[in-house]
Design a protein around this motif. Structure first.
Motif, PDB file in Angstrom:
ATOM      1  N   SER A  85      12.225 -10.065  16.285  1.00  0.00           N
ATOM      2  CA  SER A  85      10.965  -9.815  16.971  1.00  0.00           C
ATOM      3  C   SER A  85      10.450  -8.449  16.532  1.00  0.00           C
ATOM      4  N   ILE A  86       9.172  -8.204  16.738  1.00  0.00           N
ATOM      5  CA  ILE A  86       8.599  -6.910  16.363  1.00  0.00           C
ATOM      6  C   ILE A  86       9.326  -5.785  17.085  1.00  0.00           C
ATOM      7  N   GLN A  87       9.570  -5.960  18.375  1.00  0.00           N
ATOM      8  CA  GLN A  87      10.230  -4.923  19.161  1.00  0.00           C
ATOM      9  C   GLN A  87      11.646  -4.663  18.656  1.00  0.00           C
ATOM     10  N   ASP A  88      12.386  -5.740  18.361  1.00  0.00           N
ATOM     11  CA  ASP A  88      13.763  -5.576  17.895  1.00  0.00           C
ATOM     12  C   ASP A  88      13.820  -4.879  16.540  1.00  0.00           C
ATOM     13  N   GLN A  89      12.920  -5.230  15.638  1.00  0.00           N
ATOM     14  CA  GLN A  89      12.933  -4.585  14.322  1.00  0.00           C
ATOM     15  C   GLN A  89      12.570  -3.107  14.441  1.00  0.00           C
ATOM     16  N   ALA A  90      11.582  -2.799  15.291  1.00  0.00           N
ATOM     17  CA  ALA A  90      11.214  -1.400  15.509  1.00  0.00           C
ATOM     18  C   ALA A  90      12.379  -0.616  16.116  1.00  0.00           C
ATOM     19  N   GLU A  91      13.125  -1.243  17.021  1.00  0.00           N
ATOM     20  CA  GLU A  91      14.292  -0.589  17.623  1.00  0.00           C
ATOM     21  C   GLU A  91      15.371  -0.330  16.584  1.00  0.00           C
ATOM     22  N   GLN A  92      15.523  -1.257  15.636  1.00  0.00           N
ATOM     23  CA  GLN A  92      16.501  -1.056  14.563  1.00  0.00           C
ATOM     24  C   GLN A  92      16.129   0.177  13.738  1.00  0.00           C
ATOM     25  N   VAL A  93      14.852   0.327  13.429  1.00  0.00           N
ATOM     26  CA  VAL A  93      14.385   1.500  12.688  1.00  0.00           C
ATOM     27  C   VAL A  93      14.628   2.764  13.507  1.00  0.00           C
TER      28      VAL A  93
END
Length: 312
Positions: A85-93
């Motif tokens: 998800s967009i949120q999960d990928q941003a959190e990974q970054v």
């Protein structure tokens, strides 16, 4: 007497020669290269140079935050996949950018009325050993680390509050803009692991940890940005949620966006690259487009504004 006919041998364009290790000998020649002095640094883009010329693939079985951290520490670069998800990928970054910093500009904090269970969840999520405690206005109230909770029974954690176990102010703190040398001096002199940075009103503005200095010594080739944070890339698509995903990743601190598609020589990819390059908030992020299988494809990506075009 009839002569036997000669076989007409023709070249087989698909007939490959198979060689094993024992079939090949590399002959060394005269050299003045000293291995320890060899420079393997390579430019990924205009802004990003890696000391180890390796990138990890933006595949969901290859690169998430832990791999990206490991790649950056070893001098390479990890590209986080987009099957999230967009949120999960941003959190990974965000996890990569927070994992190691010269100074954490926006440290994760906790309030005094949070429970120890909530504290444990936050520390586990961000892989840290403690957090600054602040009020609603951001004033530093204290700090809570695993030393404060070590002797509290875990069955009390869902009900015990942070304010009951934290180390309260006054703490050893530093001013915003403190030099690395002065910061390590304060950490060593006071035998502490975390140095909160506060302004004149006592508001928390940053955090320096001894871990960052240790990691800098342990991984001297690390790929870092100008603020001392590990660098990380992330993949996006060119349709659907591609634009919203890109903006979320930029907000999370991504260093490079990889427009991820099998054929980069397509109108959708070129339009996405051009749109990103025209966006002011993305000016500090490198845009990498691909894949390009031909010279025309690579030129089209460059003309659209891609910092780098990658070939498959």
């Amino acid at each position: 007497m009839t002569q036997p006919s000669q076989r007409n041998e023709t070249h087989d364009p698909f007939g490959f020669v198979g060689l094993t290790y024992d079939d090949v000998l590399l002959l060394p020649g005269l050299t003045d290269v000293i291995p320890s002095e060899a420079d393997t640094s390579s430019r990924v883009s205009k802004r990003i140079t890696v000391q180890t010329p390796l990138l990890s693939s933006a595949m969901d079985t290859v690169t998430e935050s832990r791999m990206a951290v490991a790649m950056a520490r070893q001098g390479g670069l990890g590209v986080i996949h987009r099957n999230l998800s967009i949120q999960d990928q941003a959190e990974q970054v965000d996890r990569v950018k927070r994992s190691e910093s010269g100074m954490i500009a926006h440290p994760v904090t906790i309030g005094p009325d949070a429970t120890l269970a909530e504290l444990d969840e936050l520390c586990g999520h961000y892989r840290v050993s403690g957090l600054p405690v602040v009020d609603d206005a951001g004033h530093l109230l204290g700090i809570v680390t695993n030393r404060d909770t070590r002797f509290v029974s875990e069955h009390e954690w869902p009900h015990r509050l942070v304010r009951a176990v934290m180390t309260p102010m006054p703490l050893v703190t530093g001013q915003v803009g403190i030099s690395g040398e002065d910061a390590i001096g304060l950490l060593a002199k006071n035998k502490i692991e975390k140095l909160p940075l506060v302004d004149g009103e006592g508001i928390l503005r940053g955090l320096i940890t001894v871990k960052d200095f240790t990691k800098a010594e342990q991984y001297p080739l690390s790929t870092k940005d100008d603020e001392g944070r590990l660098r990380v890339g992330a993949a996006i698509g060119f349709f659907g949620d591609g634009w919203d995903r890109a903006m979320a990743l930029v907000d999370a601190g991504v260093d490079a966006l990889f427009v991820d598609t099998a054929n980069g020589h397509s109108a959708g990819v070129l339009e996405m690259i051009a749109r990103l390059k025209a966006e002011r908030s993305v000016a500090h992020v490198d845009i990498i487009g691909g894949q390009a299988a031909t010279r025309d494809g690579a030129q089209a990506l460059i003309d659209a504004g891609a910092t780098v075009s990658r070939s498959g």
